[in-house]
Design an enzyme around this catalytic site. Structure first.
Site, short mmCIF file in Angstrom:
data_model
loop_
_atom_site.label_atom_id
_atom_site.label_comp_id
_atom_site.label_asym_id
_atom_site.label_seq_id
_atom_site.Cartn_x
_atom_site.Cartn_y
_atom_site.Cartn_z
N LYS A 143 -14.88 2.75 14.51
CA LYS A 143 -13.65 1.99 14.76
C LYS A 143 -13.19 2.16 16.21
O LYS A 143 -12.71 1.22 16.84
CB LYS A 143 -12.53 2.45 13.82
CG LYS A 143 -12.73 1.97 12.41
CD LYS A 143 -11.71 2.52 11.43
CE LYS A 143 -12.16 2.19 10.01
NZ LYS A 143 -11.38 2.82 8.98
N LYS B 245 -13.02 -1.25 18.29
CA LYS B 245 -11.69 -1.76 18.61
C LYS B 245 -11.29 -1.45 20.05
O LYS B 245 -10.16 -1.69 20.45
CB LYS B 245 -10.65 -1.21 17.63
CG LYS B 245 -10.97 -1.59 16.18
CD LYS B 245 -9.83 -1.29 15.22
CE LYS B 245 -10.30 -1.55 13.79
NZ LYS B 245 -9.21 -1.77 12.86
N PHE C 297 -5.66 4.66 14.12
CA PHE C 297 -5.77 5.63 13.03
C PHE C 297 -6.92 5.22 12.13
O PHE C 297 -7.20 4.03 11.99
CB PHE C 297 -4.47 5.66 12.20
CG PHE C 297 -3.47 6.64 12.72
CD1 PHE C 297 -2.75 6.38 13.88
CD2 PHE C 297 -3.25 7.85 12.06
CE1 PHE C 297 -1.84 7.29 14.37
CE2 PHE C 297 -2.34 8.77 12.55
CZ PHE C 297 -1.64 8.49 13.70
N ASP D 134 -5.68 -5.47 4.96
CA ASP D 134 -6.83 -6.20 5.50
C ASP D 134 -6.87 -7.64 5.00
O ASP D 134 -7.44 -8.51 5.65
CB ASP D 134 -8.13 -5.47 5.10
CG ASP D 134 -8.26 -4.15 5.86
OD1 ASP D 134 -7.77 -4.07 6.99
OD2 ASP D 134 -8.83 -3.18 5.30
N ASN E 36 0.85 -1.20 0.00
CA ASN E 36 0.00 0.00 0.00
C ASN E 36 0.89 1.25 0.00
O ASN E 36 2.11 1.14 0.05
CB ASN E 36 -0.97 -0.02 1.19
CG ASN E 36 -0.24 -0.06 2.51
OD1 ASN E 36 0.44 0.90 2.86
ND2 ASN E 36 -0.37 -1.16 3.24
N LYS F 43 8.21 -18.21 -8.58
CA LYS F 43 7.69 -17.06 -9.31
C LYS F 43 6.56 -17.51 -10.27
O LYS F 43 6.73 -18.50 -10.99
CB LYS F 43 8.83 -16.43 -10.11
CG LYS F 43 8.44 -15.15 -10.79
CD LYS F 43 9.61 -14.56 -11.55
CE LYS F 43 9.12 -13.40 -12.40
NZ LYS F 43 10.05 -13.04 -13.44
N1 CTP Z 1 -5.37 -2.18 11.88
C1 CTP Z 1 -4.87 -3.31 12.48
N2 CTP Z 1 -4.95 -4.53 11.86
C2 CTP Z 1 -5.53 -4.64 10.65
C3 CTP Z 1 -6.05 -3.50 10.03
C4 CTP Z 1 -5.94 -2.29 10.66
O1 CTP Z 1 -4.35 -3.21 13.58
N3 CTP Z 1 -5.59 -5.82 10.07
C5 CTP Z 1 -5.32 -0.89 12.56
C6 CTP Z 1 -4.57 0.20 11.84
O2 CTP Z 1 -3.21 0.26 12.20
C7 CTP Z 1 -5.31 1.45 12.25
C8 CTP Z 1 -6.72 0.97 12.39
O3 CTP Z 1 -6.64 -0.41 12.68
O4 CTP Z 1 -4.88 1.95 13.49
C9 CTP Z 1 -7.47 1.19 11.13
O5 CTP Z 1 -8.68 0.55 11.20
P1 CTP Z 1 -9.30 -0.27 9.98
O6 CTP Z 1 -10.68 -0.59 10.36
O7 CTP Z 1 -8.52 -1.41 9.59
O8 CTP Z 1 -9.18 0.73 8.86
P2 CTP Z 1 -9.33 0.37 7.40
O9 CTP Z 1 -8.37 -0.69 6.97
O10 CTP Z 1 -9.25 1.65 6.69
O11 CTP Z 1 -10.75 -0.29 7.48
P3 CTP Z 1 -11.95 -0.11 6.49
O12 CTP Z 1 -11.46 -0.74 5.26
O13 CTP Z 1 -13.02 -0.85 7.17
O14 CTP Z 1 -12.19 1.36 6.41
#
Ligand code: CTP
Length: 396
Positions: free
Chosen positions: A333, A337, A319, A275, A206, A285
């Site tokens: 969130k 969380k 974040f 995610d 990303n 490969k």
């Molecule tokens: N985070 C985490 N583990 C994951 C994904 C995210 O610990 N697998 C943490 C990130 O570091 C951040 C927060 O969760 O602090 C972000 O929340 P998240 O819901 O994952 O945000 P997005 O990925 O943007 O989710 P969405 O796609 O639902 O908006």
């Protein structure tokens, strides 16, 4: 608080910039004294520094026959901080090896407080293994090194080696005097983006640059915390003075975070964790053949959510990088969380988001209070986040 800052100026063209540094420090209320090397005097007159600081400038080891044997000791005893700017390669070599052959190097040897060095020189001289080894020796001794900036150099070339701007040097000095609002606390910061392998050469990644998290880790170090920085892929140099743990995938990040969690007081999770990961990464490969290729993805564990279920007294900060309905999504969130506060930002706004040095964020707390910050540097936002964390830890 009275601050006594002793500036050492060595013989580099950037010496002229240090006049402004001395002026700014003086205006900020510090007492400033200056030692110049003989070569530095070729670039700037001692009288300039004398007028700016209101103090006599020392150059010669044996200038005052009556006091020569104590000048370096008395200056070393007087100073709370020594700033060497610009520092030549020659100075770094002498300081690293304890050579004391002029007033400045003798004073450095007699000084047991914090030293901040801002090297400035030609790129090749800076990159030379001898200079790098000397810098490593100094860093290992707790000397703070301000990385040179990249740009045009006096020798007509361009590269790393410029003295940072006076305002940046002064900001570094400020940080050293920053109140130690997290002393005695251990803070875990995650940063960067995770890398999810597809095969041995490809991955899903990303756009996270790691800047925000690295600034948070740096601010926590400046605030006196014991810091662990768990980082995925990032484009910036890790800060010094902390435990740096490099990871690749979300699963590795989870392992690293969980192994530290029981001993920390707060976790600030700024990493962009993927995610999803590829369910079965190929061992070899993947060769191109068909017109389409389907990768099966599987959900990664949500590290922060897991911490939210495990947490005892730890403060948890998350974040939320959003593109719409920012406060609503962030709030969701925060609750789901089990966080203490969440830093929400619109990654599509100009001056916010990936790769840029600024951010526009809001901090939302469990009690529903929302603080909206204007556009500010990621370093400044990091300080706000650290202040709020210290506040929740009862340190403010
Ligand atoms: N985070 C985490 N583990 C994951 C994904 C995210 O610990 N697998 C943490 C990130 O570091 C951040 C927060 O969760 O602090 C972000 O929340 P998240 O819901 O994952 O945000 P997005 O990925 O943007 O989710 P969405 O796609 O639902 O908006």
């Amino acid at each position: 608080m009275q601050r006594n800052i002793l500036i050492g100026v060595t013989g580099g063209i950037a010496a002229y910039k240090v006049v402004e540094v001395a002026s700014r420090l003086k205006k900020s209320g510090a007492n400033v004294k200056v030692i110049m090397t003989k070569h530095a005097v070729e670039f700037v007159s001692p009288r300039t520094f004398q007028e700016i600081t209101g103090n006599a400038v020392s150059v010669e080891m044996f200038a005052d026959a009556a006091n020569f044997n104590v000048a370096h000791i008395s200056l070393a005893n007087w100073a709370d901080l020594m700033l060497i700017a610009p520092a030549t390669a020659n100075f770094l070599a002498k300081a690293a090896h304890g050579i004391a052959d002029d007033l400045l190097t003798t004073t450095v040897l007699a000084f047991d407080g914090q030293i901040l060095i801002a090297p400035a020189m030609n790129t090749k001289m800076f990159d030379n293994p001898a200079t790098q080894a000397n810098l490593s020796i100094l860093k290992a001794r707790g000397v703070k090194i301000l990385e040179p900036a990249t740009g045009e150099l006096a020798c007509g070339t361009s590269g790393k080696g410029r003295l940072p701007e006076p305002v940046e040097i002064c900001a570094e000095v400020e940080k050293i005097f920053a109140p130690k609002i997290l002393s005695g606390k251990k803070i875990l910061v995650t940063a960067g983006g995770t890398v999810e392998p597809i095969d041995p050469v490809r991955y899903i990644g990303n756009r996270s640059s790691g800047r925000m998290g690295y600034e948070i880790a740096k601010a926590a170090v400046n605030a006196g915390a014991d810091v662990v920085l768990v980082s995925g892929k990032a484009d910036v140099e890790p800060p010094s003075g902390l435990k740096f743990v490099k990871v690749e995938s979300a699963l590795e990040m989870r392992e690293a975070v969980l192994s530290e969690f029981a001993t920390v007081d707060a976790v600030i999770m700024s990493a962009a964790v993927a995610d999803y990961r590829v369910k079965s990464p190929a061992a070899q490969k993947i060769k191109k053949s068909a017109d389409t290729l389907t990768l099966e993805l599987i959900k990664n564990p949500d590290i922060l959510r897991e911490l939210g279920t495990l947490k005892k007294s730890q403060i948890l900060v998350g974040f939320a990088a959003e593109t719409q309905n920012i406060l609503d999504y962030a709030n969701k969130k925060l609750v789901e969380k089990n966080l203490d506060f969440i830093v929400a930002n619109d990654v599509t706004a100009e001056g916010a988001g990936f790769g840029v040095a600024t951010n526009i964020a809001s901090i939302i707390r469990r009690n529903g209070s929302v603080e909206n910050f204007p556009k500010m540097s990621k370093a400044a936002l990091a300080e706000k986040i650290i202040e709020r964390t210290a506040n929740l830890l009862g340190k403010l």
